[in-house]
Design a protein around this motif. Structure first.
Motif, PDB file in Angstrom:
ATOM      1  N   GLN A  46       8.555   3.208   4.291  1.00 59.52           N
ATOM      2  CA  GLN A  46       7.280   2.755   4.528  1.00 59.52           C
ATOM      3  C   GLN A  46       7.162   1.244   4.070  1.00 59.52           C
ATOM      4  O   GLN A  46       7.999   0.405   3.562  1.00 59.52           O
ATOM      5  CB  GLN A  46       6.222   3.636   3.120  1.00 59.52           C
ATOM      6  N   ASN A  47       5.899   0.879   4.478  1.00 56.85           N
ATOM      7  CA  ASN A  47       5.241  -0.629   4.188  1.00 56.85           C
ATOM      8  C   ASN A  47       4.992  -0.888   2.884  1.00 56.85           C
ATOM      9  O   ASN A  47       4.564  -0.006   2.191  1.00 56.85           O
ATOM     10  CB  ASN A  47       4.183  -0.870   5.255  1.00 56.85           C
ATOM     11  N   THR A  48       5.394  -2.140   2.469  1.00 52.64           N
ATOM     12  CA  THR A  48       5.153  -2.246   0.962  1.00 52.64           C
ATOM     13  C   THR A  48       3.850  -2.954   0.715  1.00 52.64           C
ATOM     14  O   THR A  48       3.196  -3.205  -0.558  1.00 52.64           O
ATOM     15  CB  THR A  48       6.227  -3.488   0.432  1.00 52.64           C
ATOM     16  N   HIS A  49       3.432  -3.600   1.870  1.00 51.56           N
ATOM     17  CA  HIS A  49       2.092  -4.297   1.995  1.00 51.56           C
ATOM     18  C   HIS A  49       2.185  -5.518   1.068  1.00 51.56           C
ATOM     19  O   HIS A  49       1.260  -6.248   0.805  1.00 51.56           O
ATOM     20  CB  HIS A  49       0.883  -3.460   1.684  1.00 51.56           C
ATOM     21  N   GLY A  50       3.545  -6.073   0.840  1.00 57.03           N
ATOM     22  CA  GLY A  50       3.868  -7.177   0.244  1.00 57.03           C
ATOM     23  C   GLY A  50       3.381  -7.544  -1.253  1.00 57.03           C
ATOM     24  O   GLY A  50       3.112  -8.705  -1.652  1.00 57.03           O
ATOM     25  N   ARG A  51       3.333  -6.121  -1.813  1.00 58.52           N
ATOM     26  CA  ARG A  51       2.920  -6.571  -3.398  1.00 58.52           C
ATOM     27  C   ARG A  51       3.689  -5.547  -4.227  1.00 58.52           C
ATOM     28  O   ARG A  51       3.959  -4.547  -3.796  1.00 58.52           O
ATOM     29  CB  ARG A  51       1.487  -6.245  -3.465  1.00 58.52           C
ATOM     30  N   TRP A  52       3.727  -5.791  -5.455  1.00 54.56           N
ATOM     31  CA  TRP A  52       4.546  -4.821  -6.601  1.00 54.56           C
ATOM     32  C   TRP A  52       3.301  -4.171  -7.349  1.00 54.56           C
ATOM     33  O   TRP A  52       2.215  -5.035  -7.492  1.00 54.56           O
ATOM     34  CB  TRP A  52       5.137  -5.555  -7.479  1.00 54.56           C
ATOM     35  N   PRO A  53       3.427  -3.143  -8.132  1.00 51.51           N
ATOM     36  CA  PRO A  53       4.595  -2.326  -7.705  1.00 51.51           C
ATOM     37  C   PRO A  53       4.319  -1.527  -6.364  1.00 51.51           C
ATOM     38  O   PRO A  53       3.123  -1.591  -5.907  1.00 51.51           O
ATOM     39  CB  PRO A  53       4.531  -1.259  -8.855  1.00 51.51           C
ATOM     40  N   VAL A  54       5.169  -0.974  -5.745  1.00 49.71           N
ATOM     41  CA  VAL A  54       5.160  -0.487  -4.385  1.00 49.71           C
ATOM     42  C   VAL A  54       4.932   1.313  -4.749  1.00 49.71           C
ATOM     43  O   VAL A  54       6.049   1.939  -4.934  1.00 49.71           O
ATOM     44  CB  VAL A  54       6.302  -0.599  -3.520  1.00 49.71           C
ATOM     45  N   PRO A  55       3.794   1.664  -4.494  1.00 51.83           N
ATOM     46  CA  PRO A  55       3.705   3.247  -4.411  1.00 51.83           C
ATOM     47  C   PRO A  55       4.517   4.045  -3.303  1.00 51.83           C
ATOM     48  O   PRO A  55       4.456   3.174  -2.292  1.00 51.83           O
ATOM     49  CB  PRO A  55       2.122   3.231  -4.385  1.00 51.83           C
TER      50      PRO A  55
END
Length: 139
Positions: A73-82
């Motif tokens: 899946q895509n991370t959407h460029g941010r932490w944390p990654v659900p």
């Protein structure tokens, strides 16, 4: 062989066959999906690309490492990654051991990995709200 007794036998055989076939569907079972959820985390939360991908694998680690299910899946460029990982409960045996393994990739480069698979599902390990630690990979 014609006549009333042949037709009655044919009808009885047809009804019996129909009953047997429809009865089979009562016992046939398809997948019984469950969801394992959580988030991928890292102590080093360097920026990640908007199009970075997280791959989570559910492994049977009883003897070796066999993949039971995975999600990419895509991370959407941010932490944390659900993440939410669906798996078939029929593939889970309470006598076996399971773990999650993860990798975060940007294009063809792996940026983060789990150093050791994280136990889940059996032996008191979590099945929800799992926090999967990722370590940076030096390139």
């Amino acid at each position: 062989m014609s006549g009333p007794s042949f037709r009655a036998s044919l009808l009885a055989a047809s009804l019996l066959l129909t009953g047997l076939l429809s009865g089979c569907s009562l016992f046939a079972s398809g997948p019984d999906f469950a969801t394992l959820s959580g988030e991928a985390i890292s102590d080093e939360q360097a920026p990640i690309a908007d199009d970075a991908r997280l791959e989570i694998r559910l492994l049977d680690v009883t003897q070796g490492r066999t993949t039971i299910a995975k999600v990419d899946q895509n991370t959407h460029g941010r932490w944390p990654v659900p993440f939410m990982l669906q798996y078939d409960r029929h593939h889970i045996d309470s006598e076996r051991r399971y773990a999650l393994s993860a990798a975060l990739r940007e294009g063809d480069n792996t940026r983060y990995l789990t150093l050791e698979p994280l136990p889940v599902l059996t032996d008191g390990a979590p099945s929800q709200h799992v926090r999967v630690p990722l370590a940076p990979i030096s390139q």
